[in-house]
Design an enzyme around this catalytic site. Sequence first.
Site, PDB file in Angstrom:
ATOM      1  N   ASP A 194       0.766  -1.254   0.000  1.00  0.00           N
ATOM      2  CA  ASP A 194       0.000   0.000   0.000  1.00  0.00           C
ATOM      3  C   ASP A 194       0.795   1.301   0.000  1.00  0.00           C
ATOM      4  O   ASP A 194       0.700   2.092  -0.911  1.00  0.00           O
ATOM      5  CB  ASP A 194      -0.939   0.027   1.206  1.00  0.00           C
ATOM      6  CG  ASP A 194      -1.906  -1.132   1.201  1.00  0.00           C
ATOM      7  OD1 ASP A 194      -1.746  -2.033   0.365  1.00  0.00           O
ATOM      8  OD2 ASP A 194      -2.813  -1.130   2.031  1.00  0.00           O
ATOM      9  N   GLU A 216       2.199  -9.302  11.580  1.00  0.00           N
ATOM     10  CA  GLU A 216       1.950  -8.845  10.210  1.00  0.00           C
ATOM     11  C   GLU A 216       3.272  -8.448   9.540  1.00  0.00           C
ATOM     12  O   GLU A 216       3.522  -8.770   8.389  1.00  0.00           O
ATOM     13  CB  GLU A 216       0.980  -7.662  10.256  1.00  0.00           C
ATOM     14  CG  GLU A 216       0.468  -7.207   8.905  1.00  0.00           C
ATOM     15  CD  GLU A 216      -0.536  -6.067   9.031  1.00  0.00           C
ATOM     16  OE1 GLU A 216      -0.743  -5.552  10.161  1.00  0.00           O
ATOM     17  OE2 GLU A 216      -1.114  -5.689   8.000  1.00  0.00           O
TER      18      GLU A 216
HETATM   19  C1  2M8 Z   1      -3.153  -4.172   3.506  1.00  0.00           C
HETATM   20  O1  2M8 Z   1      -4.053  -3.480   2.660  1.00  0.00           O
HETATM   21  C2  2M8 Z   1      -5.354  -3.050   3.073  1.00  0.00           C
HETATM   22  C3  2M8 Z   1      -6.020  -2.414   1.870  1.00  0.00           C
HETATM   23  O2  2M8 Z   1      -6.196  -3.370   0.873  1.00  0.00           O
HETATM   24  C4  2M8 Z   1      -5.316  -2.091   4.232  1.00  0.00           C
HETATM   25  O3  2M8 Z   1      -4.272  -1.536   4.572  1.00  0.00           O
HETATM   26  O4  2M8 Z   1      -6.382  -1.867   4.804  1.00  0.00           O
HETATM   27  C5  2M8 Z   1      -1.964  -4.633   2.656  1.00  0.00           C
HETATM   28  O5  2M8 Z   1      -0.918  -5.094   3.467  1.00  0.00           O
HETATM   29  C6  2M8 Z   1      -2.410  -5.713   1.676  1.00  0.00           C
HETATM   30  O6  2M8 Z   1      -1.318  -6.230   0.978  1.00  0.00           O
HETATM   31  C7  2M8 Z   1      -3.149  -6.844   2.398  1.00  0.00           C
HETATM   32  O7  2M8 Z   1      -3.683  -7.720   1.437  1.00  0.00           O
HETATM   33  C8  2M8 Z   1      -4.272  -6.314   3.294  1.00  0.00           C
HETATM   34  C9  2M8 Z   1      -4.874  -7.400   4.187  1.00  0.00           C
HETATM   35  O8  2M8 Z   1      -3.877  -8.113   4.848  1.00  0.00           O
HETATM   36  O9  2M8 Z   1      -3.774  -5.270   4.157  1.00  0.00           O
END
Ligand code: 2M8
Length: 441
Positions: free
Chosen positions: A180, A412
């Site tokens: 992101d 994470e």
């Molecule tokens: C993160 O992305 C989401 C938006 O899609 C967020 O920040 O809310 C990123 O690390 C992405 O790669 C990942 O798929 C998602 C859920 O783990 O979180």
Amino acid sequence: MTEKDQQELLATAQSVLQNNWVELENGTGFSKPATRVYPYQWNWDSGFTAIGYSHFNIERAKQELRSLFSGQWKNGMVPHIIFHTESLDYFPDQSFWQANKRNSSAPEKPQTSGMTQPPVQAIATWRIYQKMREGSQEAEEWLREMYSKLYKQHEYFYTKRDRNKNGIITIYHPWESGMDNSPRWDDILDKIEINTKNKYQRQDTRFVDKRFRPSDASYNEYIFLAEKMKQANYEDELLKETHPFAVEDVLLSSILHLATGYLEKIAMVLGENTVEIKQWLERLPANIFRNQGEDRLFYDKDLRKDQLINVKTAACLAPIIAGVTTASQTEEIFDTLDKSGFCGEKTCHTSLLPSVGAKEDEFSPEAYWRGPIWININWLVWLGLKAAGHDEHANILRHNLLTLLREHGIWEYYSPEDLSGIGANRFTWSAALAIDILASE
Ligand code: 2M8
């Protein structure tokens, strides 16, 4: 690591997956990436998760992919979020995207977002097949069930997102990259004029400390771009012409190339015609070297400026993941990384890869995709090194990954400085990939 350590890590990783599983009323289910902060199903998370489950619960592994593909659009796109349930814990949710009102390709139910993410599901499908009795009727039925869905997913990328037919896929939003707030996007985002102010309330920072998440300024940019995609009704043809963020993403493209190799394997088992798949597979190896900088690393291209984006991030190694670099090209990439201090005090030959080079101005050890170590990226590079026969290097990476997960927990992401875990604790894909790494020789 002792046998006992490995057993304990396995048990913890399995319990993370069990805890993050959400049972649905229709008898299926999905995994949330973490409790509270990510309450829905995410695209590439779900592929990694299915790979983890394939080692100890085939039914769950299959359900994970089935529930993801229940949100696939008619044009083949697999959205980056599937909203099987409702939750007050996440923004933007289904009421923001309105995908099924905006685009006739989107399913009525489940509701989804209007963009995609790196496609790892063909890899997961193959892994599940290998774990079922290879050659058995049941195993082939599994491939048959998935094939047309996967084919459409890949066809979508190669026909709608491969603007120059060079195998380097265009993304229209940082969220599509999965990384992101990577500094890969800074220059473009800085120059976008946000001329409408959306009123919204972030939810993520209720559950994770603000300093570990993207800034409010970044969120304004994300929401502005997502809103623009919505105004274009998520139509690729419109976005192609007008959208302010259009980037050829080397990491997503390399993952797609790798996964397309698995799609070909699946097609071959099923006796399907592979002519088109073979043509797709020719694109990236013939063109990716145009994205190589003088320093031998690979960079995304800002299509609006027709310029490579010269920031050293883990995405610069992407062709190793795709399996298209020769042994000496792979060595050159690692030598460049080591010379630039990418992995900090240690060399990248001996250490885990941070998301951004430790000596880059933008490097920030605790800031989401702006420095921390991520398990999925290191796992992908490990796979690439292993597949290419770089055993020594792959084994070091494997050892480092397992030691990190064992000693610092299943987080994470991790600070490259002291290896402490950050973001969401008991994070699904870190657990799933721990299980996969443990299962490998
Ligand atoms: C993160 O992305 C989401 C938006 O899609 C967020 O920040 O809310 C990123 O690390 C992405 O790669 C990942 O798929 C998602 C859920 O783990 O979180």
